[in-house]
Design a protein around this motif. Sequence first.
Motif, short mmCIF file in Angstrom:
data_model
loop_
_atom_site.label_atom_id
_atom_site.label_comp_id
_atom_site.label_asym_id
_atom_site.label_seq_id
_atom_site.Cartn_x
_atom_site.Cartn_y
_atom_site.Cartn_z
N ALA A 93 36.30 73.77 36.50
CA ALA A 93 35.30 72.82 35.99
C ALA A 93 33.91 73.44 36.03
O ALA A 93 33.10 73.26 35.11
CB ALA A 93 35.33 71.53 36.80
N GLN A 94 33.63 74.18 37.09
CA GLN A 94 32.33 74.83 37.20
C GLN A 94 32.18 75.95 36.18
O GLN A 94 31.14 76.10 35.54
CB GLN A 94 32.15 75.39 38.62
CG GLN A 94 30.82 76.06 38.88
CD GLN A 94 29.64 75.11 38.73
OE1 GLN A 94 29.78 73.90 38.95
NE2 GLN A 94 28.48 75.64 38.38
N SER A 95 33.25 76.73 36.00
CA SER A 95 33.20 77.86 35.06
C SER A 95 33.08 77.40 33.62
O SER A 95 32.46 78.08 32.78
CB SER A 95 34.44 78.73 35.23
OG SER A 95 34.55 79.26 36.53
N LEU A 96 33.67 76.26 33.31
CA LEU A 96 33.73 75.79 31.92
C LEU A 96 32.83 74.59 31.67
O LEU A 96 33.00 73.87 30.68
CB LEU A 96 35.18 75.42 31.57
CG LEU A 96 36.22 76.53 31.72
CD1 LEU A 96 37.62 75.97 31.56
CD2 LEU A 96 35.96 77.65 30.72
N LYS A 97 31.87 74.36 32.54
CA LYS A 97 31.08 73.13 32.45
C LYS A 97 30.33 73.01 31.12
O LYS A 97 30.20 71.91 30.58
CB LYS A 97 30.11 73.03 33.62
CG LYS A 97 29.07 74.13 33.70
CD LYS A 97 28.18 73.93 34.92
CE LYS A 97 27.12 75.04 35.00
NZ LYS A 97 26.25 74.84 36.19
N LYS A 101 30.99 70.05 28.57
CA LYS A 101 29.86 69.21 28.17
C LYS A 101 29.73 69.15 26.66
O LYS A 101 29.39 68.11 26.07
CB LYS A 101 28.57 69.75 28.79
CG LYS A 101 27.35 68.90 28.53
CD LYS A 101 26.13 69.47 29.24
CE LYS A 101 24.89 68.63 28.97
NZ LYS A 101 23.69 69.21 29.66
N ALA A 102 30.03 70.28 25.99
CA ALA A 102 29.92 70.34 24.53
C ALA A 102 31.10 69.70 23.82
O ALA A 102 31.10 69.58 22.59
CB ALA A 102 29.77 71.79 24.08
N GLY A 103 32.12 69.29 24.57
CA GLY A 103 33.28 68.65 23.98
C GLY A 103 34.29 69.62 23.40
O GLY A 103 35.24 69.21 22.72
N ARG A 121 40.88 72.17 15.95
CA ARG A 121 39.78 72.48 15.04
C ARG A 121 38.77 73.42 15.70
O ARG A 121 38.02 74.11 14.99
CB ARG A 121 39.10 71.20 14.58
CG ARG A 121 38.43 70.40 15.68
CD ARG A 121 37.78 69.14 15.12
NE ARG A 121 37.22 68.30 16.17
CZ ARG A 121 36.07 68.50 16.76
NH1 ARG A 121 35.33 69.54 16.41
NH2 ARG A 121 35.63 67.68 17.70
N ILE A 122 38.74 73.45 17.03
CA ILE A 122 37.87 74.40 17.73
C ILE A 122 38.42 75.81 17.59
O ILE A 122 37.68 76.80 17.56
CB ILE A 122 37.77 74.03 19.23
CG1 ILE A 122 37.21 72.61 19.39
CG2 ILE A 122 36.91 75.02 19.99
CD1 ILE A 122 35.79 72.44 18.91
#
Length: 245
Positions: A93-97, A101-103, A121-122
Amino acid sequence: MDLNRKLASLAMLGLLAGCGVSKSQLESKSLEAENYRRQYGDEAEKVKALEAKVAQLNEELASLRKERTRSDEALAQAREELEKKSSQYEQLAQSLKEEIKAGKIELSELKGRTVVKMKDRILFSSGSVAINPEGQAALAKVAQALKDVQGKLVRVEGHTDDVPTDPKGPFPSNWELSTSRALAVVRLLQEQGVSADKLSAAGFGEYRPIASNKSPQGKSLNRRIEIVLASEDQAPGIKNRSASR
């Protein structure tokens, strides 16, 4: 008139027996007194039985309250264990925050099963298995986070909506499309440094939806890649490999 008063009256009648009270009157009063004694005894037994029943019910109520307390405590503990996040989850969670946050990424954990979920779609253009630049950047961050995870396998799962593919195209069905996309993600993770012996890929087509395919929003949710972190002892043949070392 209560029993004691009646008995006192009868005693007085006995004293007056020699004063002209007839035998029949005495016998009548004696029977009356005996009836009152019997009724009093019956009522006393009923009271004792009721008191015993009340005591029993109080014990059962106390037992039920204790059991309810234990159940509430067990439920609270189970909920705490269920909601408690592992240190690996917190690290991810910290590494990918920023991506979360950007969804671009959703991170979840349930009963020790950590899932990194990415909408297709990403990662991919429609009908393609080539990862686009935005998806490559996001997966590079995921790979950096996964490289530090210990004791876990990394299983990439591909999922689609229920729209059929072109049977004459490169992917005859959603099985092939979902599996090919999962493999593309596996290859990129390996290229980014995730150990190959921890990686695996699986395609589930449209058969594990997380939303209804009756709406565009539901279809969008179902088109996804899930990167699942599972315990190493769940790997096929892991016991045999361990024994041979």
